[in-house]
Design a protein around this motif. Structure first.
Motif, mmCIF file in Angstrom:
data_model
loop_
_atom_site.group_PDB
_atom_site.id
_atom_site.type_symbol
_atom_site.label_atom_id
_atom_site.label_comp_id
_atom_site.label_asym_id
_atom_site.label_seq_id
_atom_site.Cartn_x
_atom_site.Cartn_y
_atom_site.Cartn_z
ATOM 1 N N GLY A 1 0.689 -1.225 0.045
ATOM 2 C CA GLY A 1 0.185 0.004 0.034
ATOM 3 C C GLY A 1 0.832 1.230 -0.119
ATOM 4 N N LEU A 2 2.001 1.165 -0.733
ATOM 5 C CA LEU A 2 2.796 2.527 -0.736
ATOM 6 C C LEU A 2 2.358 3.587 -1.587
ATOM 7 C CD1 LEU A 2 6.520 1.379 -1.476
ATOM 8 C CD2 LEU A 2 5.646 2.198 0.460
ATOM 9 N N SER A 3 2.381 4.806 -0.746
ATOM 10 C CA SER A 3 1.583 5.894 -1.385
ATOM 11 C C SER A 3 2.534 7.068 -1.338
ATOM 12 C CB SER A 3 0.411 6.458 -0.613
ATOM 13 O OG SER A 3 -0.532 5.474 -1.001
ATOM 14 N N ASP B 1 -0.161 5.838 -5.629
ATOM 15 C CA ASP B 1 -1.544 5.446 -4.953
ATOM 16 C C ASP B 1 -1.806 3.942 -4.441
ATOM 17 O OD1 ASP B 1 -4.171 5.699 -4.084
ATOM 18 O OD2 ASP B 1 -4.782 6.056 -6.026
ATOM 19 N N GLY B 2 -1.100 3.887 -3.318
ATOM 20 C CA GLY B 2 -1.298 2.339 -2.588
ATOM 21 C C GLY B 2 -0.860 1.322 -3.417
ATOM 22 N N VAL B 3 0.408 1.514 -3.855
ATOM 23 C CA VAL B 3 1.085 0.311 -4.573
ATOM 24 C C VAL B 3 1.509 -1.085 -3.639
ATOM 25 C CG1 VAL B 3 2.957 -0.514 -6.064
ATOM 26 C CG2 VAL B 3 1.879 1.581 -6.709
ATOM 27 N N SER C 1 5.105 9.630 -18.585
ATOM 28 C CA SER C 1 5.358 10.466 -17.724
ATOM 29 C C SER C 1 4.413 10.675 -16.679
ATOM 30 C CB SER C 1 5.877 11.580 -18.432
ATOM 31 O OG SER C 1 7.007 11.481 -19.337
ATOM 32 N N GLY C 2 4.958 10.802 -15.470
ATOM 33 C CA GLY C 2 4.031 11.339 -14.423
ATOM 34 C C GLY C 2 3.003 10.044 -13.989
ATOM 35 N N SER C 3 3.400 9.090 -14.430
ATOM 36 C CA SER C 3 2.659 7.747 -14.056
ATOM 37 C C SER C 3 3.050 7.361 -12.649
ATOM 38 C CB SER C 3 2.723 6.653 -14.994
ATOM 39 O OG SER C 3 3.969 6.281 -15.250
ATOM 40 N N GLY D 1 -0.277 6.401 -10.838
ATOM 41 C CA GLY D 1 0.262 6.029 -9.521
ATOM 42 C C GLY D 1 -0.112 4.635 -9.107
ATOM 43 N N ARG D 2 -0.553 3.689 -10.041
ATOM 44 C CA ARG D 2 -0.882 2.419 -9.691
ATOM 45 C C ARG D 2 0.019 1.732 -10.610
ATOM 46 N NH1 ARG D 2 -5.896 1.833 -6.731
ATOM 47 N NH2 ARG D 2 -7.021 3.708 -6.392
#
Lengths: 393, 230
Positions: free
Chosen positions: B12-14, B28-30, B46-48, B225-226
């Motif tokens: 859940g890494l953010s 976002d919560g990886v 880019s920005g992902s 972010g995922r």
């Protein structure tokens, strides 16, 4: 393998001109600082040397005699005050006194001196007591007078050079037209004796037409209470007591103000150089932000980076100050001449004395101040976070 | 840290950044795990969040939320946050890093650049690695050259050698071929693949190059972010 020291050294070489300019700044400030420290030390040493070479610590002269030089210049010796030679015996009896010597200073107008004439000064000394008081005087040629009434002169090194006289030559006392034979020329002493013409006291008294003296040189016994002796001498009527320790103190006080001012300027120069160091190192740190970040990702601790940057500061300061101190030692003579031209009175001998201890002392000061100036850039570098540093394009 | 245990475990890494009054959620919560010897490539626009994730996995940044375990040891998480000094200890024990811009020290020779990490931390026997890596990566003949005298591909090889000199368990590569032409990119890709195969080095790589991404045995796509397993 590469060490932190090598990394720091090579980092400085990256911007050669900037590094060089910073080192030059430190070199100059070190040069000024060590020269002034050398002056502080050398001036007092030279003054002590001059005073020690007088052979006596106290002079007693007729009241008004401290102004004798001016009197001689203005009135050709006619306004001089004299003392009774019997006073020498009275003073010699005192328990603190080891030896005394009577002196007669005389000046005659020499119409051939300079463009419109000038004063020629003669120093009448007692052959039985004066040479004994100054055993360190060495002759380049010849010796002291054969008797206390001999028509002879002994010339100081510079006086002989100026008059172009050799042993055996005759010299004429101006105004009186009395011929005197040169029997001795002294070796250079680096003191006022170099410019003096010595004549036997009785001969000079005869030429000047007086049986008086102007001065008594007093050598005190070892461990004698000089202050007490001076106070006793002050009680004598119509005499002026000149203590060389007082003269020294007065001169040192006069020169002290100048020394404080010049030292302040030197410290400002050091301060400016150190601001330059801080600026150079800080710029270098900011330019290498990404590199510092990478070093941190590779395992460099904050204190490793701190030490790396501090080592650069240390190298700049050590390099600059070592060159500056060496340059100051090499240019000692030039600095001496320069200071001599600025000062109203300078003793003979070297005015700037830079020894190994002083060089180390100056190096220490520059390194400490330099390391202080490197604290902020080193601290900034040490606290950089790796990711932020790498991203800082 | 025992070699057999080396695994990266993110839960859940953010990571959120603040830009003025706006909060941007870069990650976002990886949740993902990387096992020892894996070659994992992250791709995405880019920005992902791919670089943000790799920075967190490599202990270069602190997460806003979530946990990260390294060989079973919690590095970040509820009530657990390592100081910069502790993170440095973890980084130098476990990770090697290479970046798009190489970041070689311009005043040092190739050999000195490779040896730089040893000036700060040295695992036993690491000195011998310098020459071995120079040879392994084919830059032995450039050992005494300065970075400005060698090509971009060679610079990245130097950076790889530098990252490996202290024998890390995991190599993190952020766009390692981003500044190279296709031929040099392929060469660097092959070097990484060979390192993974021959020495079992765990590699975590971020790339825009699909060809390079295929070299990894495991492919993760990043979007908004995922993380999505490819």
């Amino acid at each position: 393998m590469i060490s932190k020291f090598q990394i720091a050294y090579k980092s400085l070489l990256r911007k050669k001109v900037r590094t060089l300019l910073t080192v030059v700044g430190i070199t100059l400030s070190s040069l000024v600082l060590v020269s002034l420290f050398g002056f502080n030390q050398g001036y007092e040493k030279a003054l002590n040397h001059d005073i020690d070479n007088m052979g006596y610590q106290i002079m007693v002269m007729a009241k008004g005699c401290p102004y004798e030089a001016a009197t001689l210049m203005l009135q050709g010796g006619k306004g001089l005050r004299y003392m009774d030679p019997g006073m020498v015996r009275d003073i010699a009896k005192r328990p603190e006194v080891q030896a005394t010597t009577p002196i007669l200073m005389q000046a005659f107008f020499d119409p051939n001196k300079g463009e419109s004439g000038g004063i020629a000064g003669y120093f009448g000394v007692d052959p039985s007591s004066y040479p004994a008081m100054k055993p360190f005087l060495r002759f380049r040629k010849g010796s002291w007078f054969v008797s206390d009434t001999a028509r002879e002169v002994v010339m100081g090194y510079e006086a002989a050079e100026l008059e172009q006289r050799e042993v055996g030559d005759m010299t004429m006392v101006p105004e009186k037209n009395v011929p005197l034979k040169v029997v001795g020329i002294l070796e250079r002493t680096g003191t006022q004796d170099d410019g003096t013409i010595f004549v036997p006291l009785k001969t000079l008294q005869q030429i000047a037409g007086t049986d008086k003296i102007t001065t008594i040189g007093i050598k005190a016994k070892k461990d004698a209470d000089l202050v007490r002796l001076e106070n006793e001498l002050y009680q004598l009527p119509d005499v002026q007591v000149v203590s060389f320790s007082q003269v020294k103190q007065t001169i040192m006080k006069l020169i002290g103000t100048a020394r404080v001012m010049v030292l302040s300027i030197a410290l400002i120069a050091v301060f400016i150089a150190m601001v330059g160091v801080a600026n150079t190192v800080l710029m270098s740190v900011y330019e290498r932000k990404q590199e510092i970040g990478i070093l941190k990702t590779m395992g460099a601790m904050p204190h490793d980076i701190f030490v790396l940057v501090w080592t650069e500061t240390l190298m700049l300061c050590a390099g600059g100050s070592v060159v500056g101190i060496m340059a100051a030692m090499l240019c000692n003579g030039i600095t001496d001449l320069f200071i001599r031209r600025l000062l109203p009175y300078a003793p003979s001998g070297g005015l700037v004395a830079i020894d190994f201890r002083l060089a180390l002392y100056t190096l220490g000061i520059i390194l400490v101040v330099g390391l202080l100036s490197g604290l902020y850039p080193a601290w900034q570098a040490g606290r950089m976070r790796p990711l932020e540093s790498i991203r800082s394009e | 840290m025992a070699d057999t245990d080396i695994t990266l475990d993110a839960r859940g890494l953010s990571r959120a950044y603040r830009r003025g009054s706006e909060e941007i959620l870069a990650l976002d919560g990886v949740t993902l795990s990387i096992k020892r010897g894996e070659f994992v490539s992250f791709m995405g626009p880019s920005g992902s969040g791919k670089t943000t994730l790799v920075n967190l996995l490599g202990c270069l940044d602190n997460p806003s939320a979530g946990e990260l375990h390294l060989a079973g040891k919690k590095i970040f998480g509820e009530g657990k946050r390592l100081s910069e000094r502790e993170l440095t200890v973890v980084r130098r024990e476990v990770f090697g890093y290479i970046f798009q811009n190489f970041y070689l020290v311009p005043s040092l020779t190739v050999r000195e650049n490779v040896a730089v990490p040893l000036a700060f931390y040295r695992k036993p026997g690491a000195e011998a690695e310098v020459d071995r890596l120079l040879k392994l990566l084919g830059i032995e003949h450039r050992a005494n050259h300065l970075p400005r005298e060698i090509s971009g591909g060679e610079m990245q090889r130097v950076a790889i050698a530098r990252a490996l000199v202290n024998r890390p368990e995991i190599l993190l590569a952020d766009e390692p071929t981003g500044n190279l032409d296709s031929r040099r990119s392929t060469e660097i890709g092959e070097v990484l693949q060979e390192l993974n195969r021959s020495s079992g080095l765990t590699i975590v790589m971020v790339t825009h190059d699909p060809g390079l991404a295929k070299l990894g045995g495991r492919h993760i796509e990043m979007r908004d972010g995922r993380a999505y397993e490819g």
